[in-house]
Design a protein around this motif. Sequence first.
Motif, mmCIF file in Angstrom:
data_model
loop_
_atom_site.group_PDB
_atom_site.id
_atom_site.type_symbol
_atom_site.label_atom_id
_atom_site.label_comp_id
_atom_site.label_asym_id
_atom_site.label_seq_id
_atom_site.Cartn_x
_atom_site.Cartn_y
_atom_site.Cartn_z
ATOM 1 N N THR A 151 30.164 44.217 45.640
ATOM 2 C CA THR A 151 30.377 42.859 46.376
ATOM 3 C C THR A 151 30.531 42.683 47.883
ATOM 4 N N PHE A 152 29.591 41.840 48.504
ATOM 5 C CA PHE A 152 29.777 41.813 50.145
ATOM 6 C C PHE A 152 31.037 40.853 50.541
ATOM 7 N N GLY A 153 31.436 40.004 49.855
ATOM 8 C CA GLY A 153 32.319 39.061 50.314
ATOM 9 C C GLY A 153 31.773 37.567 50.428
ATOM 10 N N ARG A 154 32.455 36.869 51.161
ATOM 11 C CA ARG A 154 32.344 35.476 50.925
ATOM 12 C C ARG A 154 30.859 35.390 52.078
ATOM 13 N N GLU A 155 30.055 34.336 51.962
ATOM 14 C CA GLU A 155 28.861 34.495 52.853
ATOM 15 C C GLU A 155 29.263 33.851 54.095
ATOM 16 N N ASP A 156 30.222 33.099 54.259
ATOM 17 C CA ASP A 156 30.511 32.703 55.678
ATOM 18 C C ASP A 156 31.416 33.710 56.284
ATOM 19 N N GLU A 157 32.132 34.740 55.869
ATOM 20 C CA GLU A 157 32.596 35.812 56.450
ATOM 21 C C GLU A 157 31.981 36.998 56.211
ATOM 22 N N LEU A 158 30.511 37.027 56.263
ATOM 23 C CA LEU A 158 29.894 38.303 56.062
ATOM 24 C C LEU A 158 29.830 39.089 57.280
ATOM 25 N N ASP A 159 29.810 40.497 57.178
ATOM 26 C CA ASP A 159 29.867 41.380 58.359
ATOM 27 C C ASP A 159 28.654 41.926 58.423
ATOM 28 N N ARG A 168 22.475 38.891 44.915
ATOM 29 C CA ARG A 168 22.949 37.932 43.714
ATOM 30 C C ARG A 168 24.023 36.990 44.417
ATOM 31 N N THR A 169 23.819 35.485 44.234
ATOM 32 C CA THR A 169 24.680 34.804 44.707
ATOM 33 C C THR A 169 25.352 34.027 43.747
ATOM 34 N N THR A 170 26.833 33.838 43.790
ATOM 35 C CA THR A 170 27.595 33.476 42.963
ATOM 36 C C THR A 170 28.580 32.129 43.958
ATOM 37 N N LYS A 171 28.969 31.079 43.242
ATOM 38 C CA LYS A 171 29.771 30.032 43.507
ATOM 39 C C LYS A 171 31.019 30.058 42.889
ATOM 40 N N ARG A 172 31.959 29.560 43.820
ATOM 41 C CA ARG A 172 33.469 29.323 43.316
ATOM 42 C C ARG A 172 33.892 27.955 44.086
ATOM 43 N N GLU A 173 34.629 27.369 43.233
ATOM 44 C CA GLU A 173 35.264 25.989 43.666
ATOM 45 C C GLU A 173 36.757 26.290 44.164
ATOM 46 N N ASN A 174 37.047 26.122 45.543
ATOM 47 C CA ASN A 174 38.470 25.794 45.679
ATOM 48 C C ASN A 174 38.670 24.550 46.563
ATOM 49 N N LYS A 175 39.799 24.312 47.120
ATOM 50 C CA LYS A 175 40.279 23.092 47.622
ATOM 51 C C LYS A 175 39.622 22.777 48.790
ATOM 52 N N SER A 176 38.949 23.798 49.678
ATOM 53 C CA SER A 176 38.179 23.371 50.725
ATOM 54 C C SER A 176 36.640 23.055 50.353
ATOM 55 N N TYR A 203 29.472 33.784 47.313
ATOM 56 C CA TYR A 203 29.937 35.065 47.247
ATOM 57 C C TYR A 203 28.352 35.754 47.059
ATOM 58 N N LEU A 204 28.234 36.974 48.010
ATOM 59 C CA LEU A 204 27.032 37.592 47.610
ATOM 60 C C LEU A 204 27.340 38.791 47.047
ATOM 61 N N HIS A 205 26.452 39.524 46.252
ATOM 62 C CA HIS A 205 26.803 40.889 45.411
ATOM 63 C C HIS A 205 25.533 41.440 45.398
ATOM 64 N N LEU A 206 25.523 43.017 45.338
ATOM 65 C CA LEU A 206 24.550 43.688 45.163
ATOM 66 C C LEU A 206 24.207 43.790 43.889
ATOM 67 N N ALA A 207 23.361 43.594 43.029
ATOM 68 C CA ALA A 207 23.234 43.450 41.301
ATOM 69 C C ALA A 207 21.890 44.170 41.201
ATOM 70 N N HIS A 208 21.895 44.636 39.735
ATOM 71 C CA HIS A 208 20.609 44.755 39.146
ATOM 72 C C HIS A 208 20.760 44.499 37.802
ATOM 73 N N ASN A 209 19.605 44.264 36.995
ATOM 74 C CA ASN A 209 19.583 43.895 35.336
ATOM 75 C C ASN A 209 19.724 44.918 34.524
ATOM 76 N N GLU A 210 20.685 44.830 33.768
ATOM 77 C CA GLU A 210 20.671 45.662 32.397
ATOM 78 C C GLU A 210 20.291 45.287 30.943
ATOM 79 N N TRP A 211 19.619 45.882 30.188
ATOM 80 C CA TRP A 211 19.458 45.268 29.136
ATOM 81 C C TRP A 211 20.763 45.240 28.007
ATOM 82 N N ASP A 212 21.006 43.939 27.402
ATOM 83 C CA ASP A 212 22.061 43.774 26.688
ATOM 84 C C ASP A 212 21.427 43.563 25.077
#
Length: 581
Positions: free
Chosen positions: A39-47, A4-12, A17-26
């Motif tokens: 969480t794998f971390g920032r996409e541009d700093e991915l190992d 799963r990919t999420t986005k965050r806004e900062n000054k630059s 960000y990349l995450h390993l996720a799965h769906n659960e029923w709510d």
Amino acid sequence: MYVRTTKRENKSGTVRYLHLAHNEWDPVKGRAVPKVLFTFGREDELDRDAIRRLVASLSRLLEPGQALEANAAPGLDFTGSVPFGGAYVLDHLWHQLKIDKIAGRVGQPKRGRPREMSATERVLFALVANRALAPSSKLAAAEWITHDVHIDALASTDDDACYRAMDWLHEVKDDLEKQVFDEVANLLNLEVDLLFFDTTSTYFELEEPDEPVARDEKGNRQDATGEGEGEGDQGPDGADAAKPAGFRTHGKSKDSRDDLPQIVIGMAVTRDGIPVRVWSWPGNASDQTLIRQVKDDMRDWTLSKIVWVADRGFSSDRNRRYLRSGTDAYIIGEKLRSGSPEVKQALSRQGRYQDITGNMRVKEVRISDTERFVICHNPEAADRDRHTREQLVAQLTELIADTDKLSDFKRGELRGKITDKPGLNRYLRTTPAGKLRIDQARIKTEENLDGKYLLRCSDPKLSAEDIALGYKALLEVERGWRDMKQVIDLRPVYHRLEERIRAHVLLCWLALLLVRITETTTGDTWPRIRRELDRLHLGTFTGPTGTFQQVTTPTKPQQDLLTKLGIPAPKQIAGLQPAPR
């Protein structure tokens, strides 16, 4: 589970960000919602190397084919996978022994156009690999070769091609065995000083044996003394060994199946357990005569001096005379309970034992000018023999207790039942009045034999220790028979023609040869090696541009096996077939 990919806004700007996720029923929201597992971390700093290692680690939890399917690139369809490692290793050993080239040389016509042997050689190897990896009938072997394994340069075959390869193998048997042995000797630096020989039998579930056939190799051959072979050499059940018999016929079975027709198989093995050559005879063949034919066949190989090592079944006077002719010698076990004057004289001689290993003592006695006698004593085996005898005597004592009160008829009936049990019958005696008693004299005699065996040797230079250890190594032949029957799966034999049965035995011998070389080189057992190599798979993928085959990445144990065998790691891409335009 997905990334799963999420986005965050900062000054630059925007950061992904990349995450390993799965769906659960709510149940509150009444729908599935994503739950982040890692969480794998920032996409541009991915190992990316760390992710690659993670994927490889997770792939080990899957079957090899499932791992290939899971790692398939987008746009490719995974169509299936087959075991690859076992056949890959056996094929490299096959080429190291140059059996492919030998197959191209032997059986060629002396005149005229040479026969093309590449297709026959590939089918022959595939049949040998089948015996080592997944033993089956030739019809099932053709299916296995076509659908369940990858054989280099052999995409498919049928049962007719398998039978043609077997018929050719039977034709070139002698030349093939000799040239294969020469290559094995060069590859492993074999020094053939001791050659172990033993026989076994395999039975066929038939109602009737084969029709009798006159055979040239029996009855007319002369031994080294000029005496014919027929006189005094009798087959199982007292039958004359020179009497015509079918190939599958009744004899003394070593599988305890005297009720079924059988054949007799002989094998010569080096001290390292490498099978040198194999023979097949009709089921009524006698051990007392076979070793002379074996010695004649091996004489054509122009080997240096050989010391033949055989068990008690080959200890006849004529065999010993024949084996020590020329430059050869022998080490042969002697039956302690034969009652011969030589055995009695050897056992009655006094002298000290010499300790040679932790569980073996030897004593040499001189009672002949042409042979040496070595008495071997195993203290651990002596304890087992004594314990077994005590149990038998206790059981026999209980059986005959109060039998003096029985009638003569009832006592005779019990006596007959005990006769059918050799272990008990050995320690039973009957008084002149018909009473049943424990044979104390026999017990005392047996006590003197506990843990002992007697060896004859015609070589004047071997030490008593070398004689004893040489005979002890005869266990390698027994291990060879065990593997031939259990790992290579000699039985069941589905063929009825004599030539096909002989070819089947040759296929088992070639498979055992490759297996034993693998075990000797790696120091591991073939079942464990086979299990590990079968986890190395070859997967097939199709895409818009064509089809290709990819090998799974070798694991550390697989890499270690390949390194010990001196075999390179397989190429990751094994084949490419472009789509037709």
